[in-house]
Scaffold this active site. Sequence first.
Site, PDB file in Angstrom:
ATOM      1  CB  SER A  62      -0.971  -0.004   1.181  1.00 17.96           C
ATOM      2  OG  SER A  62      -0.302  -0.241   2.387  1.00 17.96           O
ATOM      3  CG  HIS A  78      -3.823  -0.574  -2.318  1.00 21.01           C
ATOM      4  ND1 HIS A  78      -4.255   0.729  -2.206  1.00 21.01           N
ATOM      5  CD2 HIS A  78      -3.503  -0.967  -1.058  1.00 21.01           C
ATOM      6  CE1 HIS A  78      -4.194   1.110  -0.943  1.00 21.01           C
ATOM      7  NE2 HIS A  78      -3.742   0.099  -0.223  1.00 21.01           N
ATOM      8  CE  LYS A 137      -7.494   1.310   0.827  1.00 25.06           C
ATOM      9  NZ  LYS A 137      -6.972   0.383   1.816  1.00 25.06           N
TER      10      LYS A 137
HETATM   11  C1  LIG Z   1      -6.901   0.258   3.206  1.00 29.15           C
HETATM   12  C2  LIG Z   1      -6.356  -1.075   3.531  1.00 29.15           C
HETATM   13  C3  LIG Z   1      -6.990  -1.902   4.462  1.00 29.15           C
HETATM   14  C4  LIG Z   1      -8.138  -1.424   5.293  1.00 29.15           C
HETATM   15  O1  LIG Z   1      -9.304  -1.429   4.582  1.00 29.15           O
HETATM   16  P1  LIG Z   1     -10.508  -0.534   5.098  1.00 29.15           P
HETATM   17  O2  LIG Z   1     -11.688  -1.042   4.392  1.00 29.15           O
HETATM   18  O3  LIG Z   1     -10.158   0.877   4.741  1.00 29.15           O
HETATM   19  O4  LIG Z   1     -10.583  -0.728   6.593  1.00 29.15           O
HETATM   20  C5  LIG Z   1      -6.513  -3.175   4.620  1.00 29.15           C
HETATM   21  N1  LIG Z   1      -5.439  -3.612   3.950  1.00 29.15           N
HETATM   22  C6  LIG Z   1      -4.784  -2.831   3.071  1.00 29.15           C
HETATM   23  C7  LIG Z   1      -3.590  -3.376   2.348  1.00 29.15           C
HETATM   24  C8  LIG Z   1      -5.218  -1.536   2.847  1.00 29.15           C
HETATM   25  O5  LIG Z   1      -4.559  -0.747   2.006  1.00 29.15           O
END
Ligand SMILES: *Cc1c(COP(=O)(O)O)cnc(C)c1O
Length: 390
Positions: A176, A204, A236
Site C-alpha cells: 500500500s 489495492h 478503494k
Molecule cells: C486500506 C487497507 C486496508 C483497510 O481497509 P478498510 O476497508 O479501509 O478498513 C486493509 N489492507 C490494506 C492493504 C489496505 O490498504
Amino acid sequence: MSFDLSARLAARRADNLYRQRPLLESPQGPQVVVDGQPLLAFCNNDYLGLANHPQVIEAWQAGASRWGVGGGASHLVIGHSGPHHALEEALAEFTGRPRALLFSNGYMANLGAVTALVGQGDTVLEDRLNHASLLDAGLLSGARFNRYLHNDAASLAKRLEKACGNTLVVTDGVFSMDGDVADLPSLAREAKAKGAWLMVDDAHGFGPLGAQGGGIAEHFGLGVDDVPVLVGTLGKAFGTSGAFVAGSEELIESLIQFARPYIYTTSQPPALACATLKSLELLRSEHWRREHLNTLISQFRRGAEQIGLQLMDSFTPIQPIVIGDSGRALRLSAMLRERGLLVTAIRPPTVPAGSARLRVTLSAAHTEAQVQLLLSALDDCWRKLEPDHA
Ligand SMILES: *Cc1c(COP(=O)(O)O)cnc(C)c1O
C-alpha cells in the site's frame, strides 16, 4: 500520576511526525476543496473514479428507498439482508472462488480472517511491509508471529522450516505504501510445499490489476488452491465501503462461526451493498478505466524520471516519490499545496524510519493534462527544494 499526553504530543510535533486531518469539503475526486481551498488532488485510493459516480449514487439512493438505512442487527441475528447476500454471490463469481463473505471494512476482515484461522500453537508469517491491519491481526491471534524480508520467498522458506501448528502466510497483494506487487507465484509455491495457507490482502489490486479488474490473483492466474484466503476491500477502487474474504465453502463457513469481527458487529447498510453491486458492474465492464489509468501511470513515470525523482518499482496507481527525511517530505508537500496541488507526505511509523515519501496516487478520473500539471509543479518544486538538502 496522570497521563502525560502533552509531552507525547510535543515529542511527535518535534519529530515532524504530527498528523493533521485535511478537511474535505467536496466529494472525492481529482478536484477537491480542502480547508476552504480548491486543490487538484493526487492522494485518494479511488483508482477507477467510482466514489462519486452518478450510477453508483443512484444505486445507493434506490437501495435506501427499498431497504431503509441501517443494517439493524448483526448478520447472524437478522442483519443479513438480500443486497448483502447478492453482493457476496457476485463477489464469489468475480473472484472465481466458491464463496465470499462481506465485512464492514478491510481492517475487520483481516482481523477476522487471521484470528479465526490461527491461534496459540500455530504460526503466522508476514511480509515486513504488510498493512498495519494484517500485522495487528497476527499479533492479536496469539499465534507465533514472525516477519519475513519484504517480498522474499527465500526468507519466507527459512521461516517456514521452523513453523509449528497450522501456518498462515500473509501478504499484501499490492503493497500500500510502495506500490510494488507481491511475488505471489513464489510465495504460493513455498507455502504449498510446507502445507501452509497463503492469505493475500489485495486492497489495492482489485480494480486496477487483471484484465477484468480481478486484482493480483487474476494478474498471476492463481486459483483457490494457490491463494486459499483472498481479501479485497471496497473503499478503494470500488469507490464504496466494506470488504470481503473469498475462498472455499469451508473457509467461509468457518469465518461465519469463528471470526469475531464478523459476528459481533452490525451489518453494513444494505443500500451500501446495492451501491457496491453497481460499482462492481462498472469495474468489470468499463475497461477504458483501467486502460486510461495505465496510460497515466506511464506518463507519470516517464515525466518523473526526467525530473530526476526517485520512484519505486511499481506499475500500479501507487507511485511514491521517496524523500527520506520527514521534514523535507512535509516541505515538498507544502510547496505543492501552495501551487494548488495536494499530495500527502507519508511518514513513519506508517513507513519505515528514513523513508518518508510523497505518496502519489493516480486515478482513472484524472486527465493527462492534470498529470502534466503535477509533473510541472514537481519539476519546479524539486529544483527549489534541492539546495536546502545539499
Ligand atoms: C486500506 C487497507 C486496508 C483497510 O481497509 P478498510 O476497508 O479501509 O478498513 C486493509 N489492507 C490494506 C492493504 C489496505 O490498504
